[in-house]
Structure formats: C-alpha cells, structure tokens
Scaffold this motif. Sequence first.
Motif, PDB file in Angstrom:
ATOM      1  N   VAL A  37       5.573  10.829  11.145  1.00 13.05           N
ATOM      2  CA  VAL A  37       4.779  11.124  12.335  1.00 13.05           C
ATOM      3  C   VAL A  37       4.494   9.857  13.134  1.00 13.05           C
ATOM      4  O   VAL A  37       4.642   9.830  14.362  1.00 13.05           O
ATOM      5  CB  VAL A  37       3.455  11.819  11.945  1.00 13.05           C
ATOM      6  CG1 VAL A  37       2.564  11.998  13.171  1.00 13.05           C
ATOM      7  CG2 VAL A  37       3.730  13.172  11.297  1.00 13.05           C
ATOM      8  N   ARG A  38       4.115   8.801  12.429  1.00 14.03           N
ATOM      9  CA  ARG A  38       3.664   7.588  13.122  1.00 14.03           C
ATOM     10  C   ARG A  38       4.817   6.680  13.528  1.00 14.03           C
ATOM     11  O   ARG A  38       4.813   6.121  14.633  1.00 14.03           O
ATOM     12  CB  ARG A  38       2.714   6.806  12.206  1.00 14.03           C
ATOM     13  CG  ARG A  38       1.949   5.730  12.924  1.00 14.03           C
ATOM     14  CD  ARG A  38       0.830   6.311  13.766  1.00 14.03           C
ATOM     15  NE  ARG A  38       0.162   5.279  14.552  1.00 14.03           N
ATOM     16  CZ  ARG A  38       0.416   5.020  15.831  1.00 14.03           C
ATOM     17  NH1 ARG A  38       1.338   5.711  16.463  1.00 14.03           N
ATOM     18  NH2 ARG A  38      -0.223   4.097  16.492  1.00 14.03           N
ATOM     19  N   ASN A  39       5.797   6.480  12.667  1.00 16.58           N
ATOM     20  CA  ASN A  39       6.858   5.510  12.931  1.00 16.58           C
ATOM     21  C   ASN A  39       8.134   6.148  13.470  1.00 16.58           C
ATOM     22  O   ASN A  39       8.772   5.595  14.367  1.00 16.58           O
ATOM     23  CB  ASN A  39       7.179   4.716  11.662  1.00 16.58           C
ATOM     24  CG  ASN A  39       5.990   3.927  11.161  1.00 16.58           C
ATOM     25  OD1 ASN A  39       5.171   4.429  10.407  1.00 16.58           O
ATOM     26  ND2 ASN A  39       5.877   2.682  11.590  1.00 16.58           N
ATOM     27  N   SER A  40       8.508   7.289  12.899  1.00 13.74           N
ATOM     28  CA  SER A  40       9.739   7.930  13.328  1.00 13.74           C
ATOM     29  C   SER A  40       9.570   8.628  14.671  1.00 13.74           C
ATOM     30  O   SER A  40      10.445   8.549  15.533  1.00 13.74           O
ATOM     31  CB  SER A  40      10.186   8.939  12.266  1.00 13.74           C
ATOM     32  OG  SER A  40      11.345   9.621  12.673  1.00 13.74           O
ATOM     33  N   LEU A  41       8.439   9.330  14.850  1.00 15.71           N
ATOM     34  CA  LEU A  41       8.198  10.065  16.087  1.00 15.71           C
ATOM     35  C   LEU A  41       7.257   9.338  17.043  1.00 15.71           C
ATOM     36  O   LEU A  41       7.115   9.739  18.191  1.00 15.71           O
ATOM     37  CB  LEU A  41       7.621  11.448  15.773  1.00 15.71           C
ATOM     38  CG  LEU A  41       8.487  12.344  14.883  1.00 15.71           C
ATOM     39  CD1 LEU A  41       7.793  13.687  14.657  1.00 15.71           C
ATOM     40  CD2 LEU A  41       9.872  12.549  15.485  1.00 15.71           C
ATOM     41  N   LYS A  58       0.531   9.914  17.709  1.00 15.72           N
ATOM     42  CA  LYS A  58      -0.752   9.228  17.536  1.00 15.72           C
ATOM     43  C   LYS A  58      -1.075   9.017  16.056  1.00 15.72           C
ATOM     44  O   LYS A  58      -0.679   9.818  15.207  1.00 15.72           O
ATOM     45  CB  LYS A  58      -1.869  10.037  18.196  1.00 15.72           C
ATOM     46  CG  LYS A  58      -1.741  10.179  19.696  1.00 15.72           C
ATOM     47  CD  LYS A  58      -2.879  11.024  20.272  1.00 15.72           C
ATOM     48  CE  LYS A  58      -2.811  12.451  19.781  1.00 15.72           C
ATOM     49  NZ  LYS A  58      -3.833  13.316  20.428  1.00 15.72           N
ATOM     50  N   ALA A  59      -1.814   7.948  15.786  1.00  9.47           N
ATOM     51  CA  ALA A  59      -2.255   7.698  14.416  1.00  9.47           C
ATOM     52  C   ALA A  59      -3.113   8.853  13.913  1.00  9.47           C
ATOM     53  O   ALA A  59      -3.040   9.232  12.741  1.00  9.47           O
ATOM     54  CB  ALA A  59      -3.039   6.387  14.343  1.00  9.47           C
ATOM     55  N   SER A  60      -3.902   9.447  14.802  1.00 12.51           N
ATOM     56  CA  SER A  60      -4.741  10.581  14.403  1.00 12.51           C
ATOM     57  C   SER A  60      -3.898  11.793  14.016  1.00 12.51           C
ATOM     58  O   SER A  60      -4.309  12.591  13.172  1.00 12.51           O
ATOM     59  CB  SER A  60      -5.702  10.952  15.537  1.00 12.51           C
ATOM     60  OG  SER A  60      -4.993  11.298  16.717  1.00 12.51           O
ATOM     61  N   ASP A  61      -2.722  11.939  14.617  1.00 14.80           N
ATOM     62  CA  ASP A  61      -1.819  13.033  14.229  1.00 14.80           C
ATOM     63  C   ASP A  61      -1.331  12.840  12.792  1.00 14.80           C
ATOM     64  O   ASP A  61      -1.307  13.781  11.997  1.00 14.80           O
ATOM     65  CB  ASP A  61      -0.615  13.102  15.174  1.00 14.80           C
ATOM     66  CG  ASP A  61      -0.972  13.596  16.562  1.00 14.80           C
ATOM     67  OD1 ASP A  61      -2.077  14.148  16.729  1.00 14.80           O
ATOM     68  OD2 ASP A  61      -0.149  13.434  17.483  1.00 14.80           O
ATOM     69  N   ALA A  62      -0.929  11.608  12.480  1.00 16.26           N
ATOM     70  CA  ALA A  62      -0.458  11.310  11.121  1.00 16.26           C
ATOM     71  C   ALA A  62      -1.567  11.527  10.107  1.00 16.26           C
ATOM     72  O   ALA A  62      -1.346  12.077   9.015  1.00 16.26           O
ATOM     73  CB  ALA A  62       0.066   9.873  11.054  1.00 16.26           C
ATOM     74  N   GLU A  63      -2.776  11.109  10.466  1.00 14.01           N
ATOM     75  CA  GLU A  63      -3.915  11.280   9.553  1.00 14.01           C
ATOM     76  C   GLU A  63      -4.228  12.750   9.325  1.00 14.01           C
ATOM     77  O   GLU A  63      -4.517  13.172   8.198  1.00 14.01           O
ATOM     78  CB  GLU A  63      -5.138  10.562  10.132  1.00 14.01           C
ATOM     79  CG  GLU A  63      -5.010   9.040  10.130  1.00 14.01           C
ATOM     80  CD  GLU A  63      -6.081   8.366  10.969  1.00 14.01           C
ATOM     81  OE1 GLU A  63      -6.951   9.102  11.503  1.00 14.01           O
ATOM     82  OE2 GLU A  63      -6.044   7.131  11.107  1.00 14.01           O
ATOM     83  N   MET A  64      -4.151  13.566  10.378  1.00 12.36           N
ATOM     84  CA  MET A  64      -4.473  14.978  10.220  1.00 12.36           C
ATOM     85  C   MET A  64      -3.400  15.707   9.415  1.00 12.36           C
ATOM     86  O   MET A  64      -3.717  16.587   8.602  1.00 12.36           O
ATOM     87  CB  MET A  64      -4.650  15.637  11.592  1.00 12.36           C
ATOM     88  CG  MET A  64      -5.011  17.115  11.512  1.00 12.36           C
ATOM     89  SD  MET A  64      -6.410  17.489  10.398  1.00 12.36           S
ATOM     90  CE  MET A  64      -7.769  16.738  11.290  1.00 12.36           C
ATOM     91  N   LYS A 114       0.838  -1.189   0.000  1.00 15.04           N
ATOM     92  CA  LYS A 114       0.000   0.000   0.000  1.00 15.04           C
ATOM     93  C   LYS A 114       0.875   1.241   0.000  1.00 15.04           C
ATOM     94  O   LYS A 114       1.873   1.300   0.725  1.00 15.04           O
ATOM     95  CB  LYS A 114      -0.912   0.007   1.232  1.00 15.04           C
ATOM     96  CG  LYS A 114      -1.891   1.166   1.268  1.00 15.04           C
ATOM     97  CD  LYS A 114      -2.791   1.084   2.499  1.00 15.04           C
ATOM     98  CE  LYS A 114      -3.757   2.247   2.546  1.00 15.04           C
ATOM     99  NZ  LYS A 114      -4.638   2.184   3.760  1.00 15.04           N
ATOM    100  N   LYS A 115       0.528   2.216  -0.819  1.00 17.33           N
ATOM    101  CA  LYS A 115       1.312   3.450  -0.880  1.00 17.33           C
ATOM    102  C   LYS A 115       0.878   4.384   0.253  1.00 17.33           C
ATOM    103  O   LYS A 115      -0.292   4.740   0.369  1.00 17.33           O
ATOM    104  CB  LYS A 115       1.144   4.117  -2.238  1.00 17.33           C
ATOM    105  CG  LYS A 115       1.755   3.308  -3.385  1.00 17.33           C
ATOM    106  CD  LYS A 115       1.803   4.095  -4.664  1.00 17.33           C
ATOM    107  CE  LYS A 115       2.417   3.263  -5.789  1.00 17.33           C
ATOM    108  NZ  LYS A 115       3.807   2.871  -5.493  1.00 17.33           N
ATOM    109  N   ILE A 116       1.844   4.780   1.076  1.00 19.25           N
ATOM    110  CA  ILE A 116       1.594   5.598   2.267  1.00 19.25           C
ATOM    111  C   ILE A 116       2.377   6.905   2.150  1.00 19.25           C
ATOM    112  O   ILE A 116       3.537   6.895   1.720  1.00 19.25           O
ATOM    113  CB  ILE A 116       2.040   4.852   3.540  1.00 19.25           C
ATOM    114  CG1 ILE A 116       1.408   3.464   3.600  1.00 19.25           C
ATOM    115  CG2 ILE A 116       1.726   5.670   4.786  1.00 19.25           C
ATOM    116  CD1 ILE A 116      -0.074   3.464   3.790  1.00 19.25           C
ATOM    117  N   PRO A 117       1.798   8.051   2.524  1.00 19.52           N
ATOM    118  CA  PRO A 117       2.577   9.300   2.525  1.00 19.52           C
ATOM    119  C   PRO A 117       3.777   9.195   3.464  1.00 19.52           C
ATOM    120  O   PRO A 117       3.666   8.675   4.579  1.00 19.52           O
ATOM    121  CB  PRO A 117       1.575  10.340   3.034  1.00 19.52           C
ATOM    122  CG  PRO A 117       0.223   9.754   2.769  1.00 19.52           C
ATOM    123  CD  PRO A 117       0.386   8.269   2.917  1.00 19.52           C
ATOM    124  N   VAL A 118       4.907   9.678   3.004  1.00 22.18           N
ATOM    125  CA  VAL A 118       6.115   9.653   3.834  1.00 22.18           C
ATOM    126  C   VAL A 118       5.905  10.483   5.102  1.00 22.18           C
ATOM    127  O   VAL A 118       6.426  10.147   6.173  1.00 22.18           O
ATOM    128  CB  VAL A 118       7.332  10.143   3.032  1.00 22.18           C
ATOM    129  CG1 VAL A 118       8.514  10.429   3.949  1.00 22.18           C
ATOM    130  CG2 VAL A 118       7.726   9.091   1.998  1.00 22.18           C
TER     131      VAL A 118
END
Length: 579
Positions: A394-398, A401-407, A385-389
């Motif tokens: 936000v989600r993996n490096s830092l 929250k998942a909601s932070d990455a989504e926003m 699946k193609k995911i924005p870097v």
Amino acid sequence: MALRLNPTRLLAFHRLESCPSRRLPPRRLRFCFVSGCNLGFRLLCRGVAGRSMEVASSLPPPSHSVRETIDLTEKEEKIFRRLLDVIRHFGMDTQLRVAGGWVRDKLLGKECYDIDIALDNMLGQEFCEKVNAYLQHAGEEKQGVGVIQRNPEQSKHLETARMRIYDMWIDFVNLRSEKYVENSRIPTMEFGTAEEDAYRRDLTINSLFYNINTSSVEDLTGKGIQHLKAGFIATPLPPKATFLDDPLRVLRAIRFGARFGFNLDENLKKAASDDEVKTAIADKISRERIGHEIDLMVSDNNPVIAMTYICELNLFSAVFTLPKNPQPTLTDEIDRLCVLYLDGAWNILQMIGSSFLSDEQRRLYLYAALFIPLRNIVYTDNKSKKIPVSSYVVRNSLKLKASDAEMVASLHSASERFISLIPILESNEESDIDVEDLGDECLGFSPTSKRRVLAGLLLRQIKDFWRAALLISTLLYPEVSHGDLLSRNFDLDKRKETFVRVEHVVNKLDLDNVWKTKPLLDGKAIMGALQLKTGGPLVKEWQDKLLKWQLAHPEKTANEALDWMMQSQAKRAKLESCA
C-alpha cells in the motif's frame, strides 16, 4: 430457486478461468453458483495432469445501448452558447470540441460533469483570456483562470487552463500530436489536427469529440462508436506501440474495461502481457501513477473485474511489487488467491448491501480483502523492524497514504481478533467465559458483561471500521489456509448469516459508537485516588482496568467507578501484604 445472474459478474469468473500464470501448478477449476446468493461462488479444484480449466456458465455476448446524438442539459447548452458567443464576438475561426470521457459517457446515457474542451488553433490560457474580455465587454464579472502546468512525471503532458463558466469548472487545452523518444514516456507535444489528436489518445472509446460549433459527434478514428456499441476496449493505433509509448495506458484500458464491463481486444491483451511492455511499466511509470489507477479501480463499480484483468494479463507482480525476502515465503498462487478473496469480499458485500459502509470504508475494506493472503507475512526494513507486507504494498508499491496502510493492517489485525470472538458472541450459553486476557478484575463479571468487554475493546480499537473488519473475518471463519480456499466450498450464504448474527449481537450490546464513550475517570482523577504525585505505568494499568469495568457496567457513574477502583485497590493491597 431461479438465480438472477449478472453478466458483468460472470465476466469475472470467465477472466479467472483463463488467468495465465507460469507459476501456477496444474489445476482444474470449475465455478458454480451457491443457491440463495445473487452471485456467490463455490470453488471445486482438482489436480489433474496438465492445466485444464472449465467454467460452468458461458459469457453472453455484450450488448450496449449507445445513443445516436448527445442530449445537452440546460446548463451545458448555456455554457456552449457562451463559448460560441466569444468566438463570434471576436471573429475567431476556432473550432471548439469537447473531448474524451464526456462524449463517451453522454453517448452511453450517463451524466458527466467533467468537460474538457480542445481548441484547434490556440492555447487554453489564450482562449480563457478571450472569455474574460467578452465578459468585461458584456458588463459581467471576470472569472479567475487557473493554469495547470505540464508535469510529465505525473502523466500531465500539456498545460491546461481552467475557469468557471456558469458555476462549472471547464478545462481548455489545444489539440495536439505526440512524438515519443526511446526509453521515455514523456512525449514531445505539438499542435495537431483533430484527427491526430484522436489517434494519439489511449482508447478508441476515449477518442470521440463533440464539435460545439456544428453540434455533432466526430468519430475520427472510425472505431469509437462501433467499439462503444460492441463493448470493446481497443487502442486507436497498434497496441504494443501505444503501450510502449505510455505504459500507463495498459492500466487505463483495464480500468475502463472493468468500469463498463467491456471486453479487451485480443491484440491489446497480447500487447499488455508482453514482457517488453511489463518492463516499460516498471521503468517508465511512477509508483504514484500506478497507485492512482489502482485506487480508481478499487473505488469504481467493478473492482473484481479490474483485478481479474490484471491477473489474466500476468501483470500482478508488476503492479503490486513486493519487498525482498518476505517471511514466510509467498506461495506461487498469491496473485490468484488475492483475486479470489477480493471476489468473495465483493460478493458478500453485494449480498448484504453496501450502504452501511462509507465510500472510504468500502475502499479500504476491499484493499484489506485483496491483501488477505499477505496478512501474516512480514519483511524486515532497513531499521531491522518487521513490517506487514500488505503495508509495504500500500505504502511503497502503490504510494497511497500512510493512513491507508495503517488501516489495512488494522483491519487484518481486528479481523483476526473477530475470528476468536465470533463463537463467543454467537453462543447463547450463559456459562462462564474463560478468556485469559481479560484479567482478574473481570472474574466477577457475568458472561454477558464479558462479551460486552471483549467486543467493546475491539470496537474501540477499530472504531467505525468494525463492520468492515467483521466482514473480513467472515471470509476467514472458520479459518482456512490458502490451500483450503482452492479445495473447498466457499459458502457465502453462511458467511453472510455469520455477519448478520454478530452485528445483531454487537448492536444488542449497545456497542456501536462505543469508541466515542469517554472514560468515567481521567488520569488526574486516578492519580488523586491513588495519591500519586506523577503518572506512570500504574495509572495506565488502572485506566485499562476501569475501561473494562465501564464496558461491563455502562450504566454506572463516575462515583461508582471511583468506589470500585478504591475497593479493588484495597483488596490488592491486602493480598500483597498477605503474600
């Protein structure tokens, strides 16, 4: 027009000027100030032979007012008297010292409500039990004691006891010394003297004590007050050894340097950018702890300076780790571009005033601005699946929250839509708006109604973050490439004007809070009108059509919406029969 220049903001430009990156191509960078901005900037970059950089304005020497004594509030006096009463009642020879940030902030004239008390001859839980025994003796209600256990993986190296005294939470720990073993950031903790405790702390400005017994400030490293006055960030012990013991201290040094506008010690900077220390940051610190420190920086009062320090110390790739094989390939200047966009976002926010954004909106707006250069870059995850870097960072490096990455991703997406919408909303022309994605049902709508539909659909998607998305879009409108950013004027005055004009149009169209507007017809009503037994794609199609119609006709009723739908359905059936 005379400009009021903020020395703290000048520091950001000074840091960018000296930002080292072995990957950067030769450039000459000159910073100017845009007329009419509090601290806008123009970037004029010219390729030259060799790496040469200039700054138009010099940095004034820091000057910080530091108090000679600590003035206690009435509540602090009551708390400290109560603690001394406990000591006298039990005949204890315990010395009570308030440690770290409270002392620093009090000397800087700032209020602080985080009181940590260090004990020289007992554990925190033991002392809290003594406090409760005294309360019982005095006929007062005992207080609950919470014990925060050691959690070395989260940089919590010592047990802390916590209890409420006069409605304020107080933390109690024992003075300690630390011994580190190779390849571990988890120390062996032992009881220590006040001096040992002071020297094992991260920074000299955080090594100060306020001795409650003697009502005096103790500067046991001999440098804490001096460095506060000089506006200087340094470590009590040699910086490289300090950072190798606990690499998290690098980020804390950056955070406090940015918060107070202090200069980093040159030896500290050299140690922080040392390859061995950077490796230790990657190997010894959990991503959660890195993310926590970055989140504090972004939420603090000088996020640009913090990110500029990270760039200057060549720590960007160690802090903001990226996935493998991003598409398209990242430019070599990605770290500098991220800081430049953050600086622009911060400046325009200061020009407009940040009161229209909540703390959470401001925080995620700044993350979205920082990662603007990543907005169109994706990677393929293990599920193909193609995911924005930006979401990965936000989600993996830092590890936010998942909601932070989504926003953040939503802000990037909404800002791209705003870019195409800005000229339509700014236009005063009443000529027809040719927008293909509105659909045939909007053919009869007036230009004003079409504007309302287009803007309303976007605001319903991004909701109360729409102003943050609009601000991001003004940094990109007219759209510029990364190369353009470093080779053209970045006129914040005009971008501010764009934001103000578009915001005015949105408000004039009465669209603020449009996402709270309920549909006039729900799915059940649509199914009844169409005589459908089950829902499906057709119901969803009509829900979308009715939403556009409702946005175009905000004054209409449910019955009028039903009539419009039935008429439209009849026309559609007639056309299909003719075909």
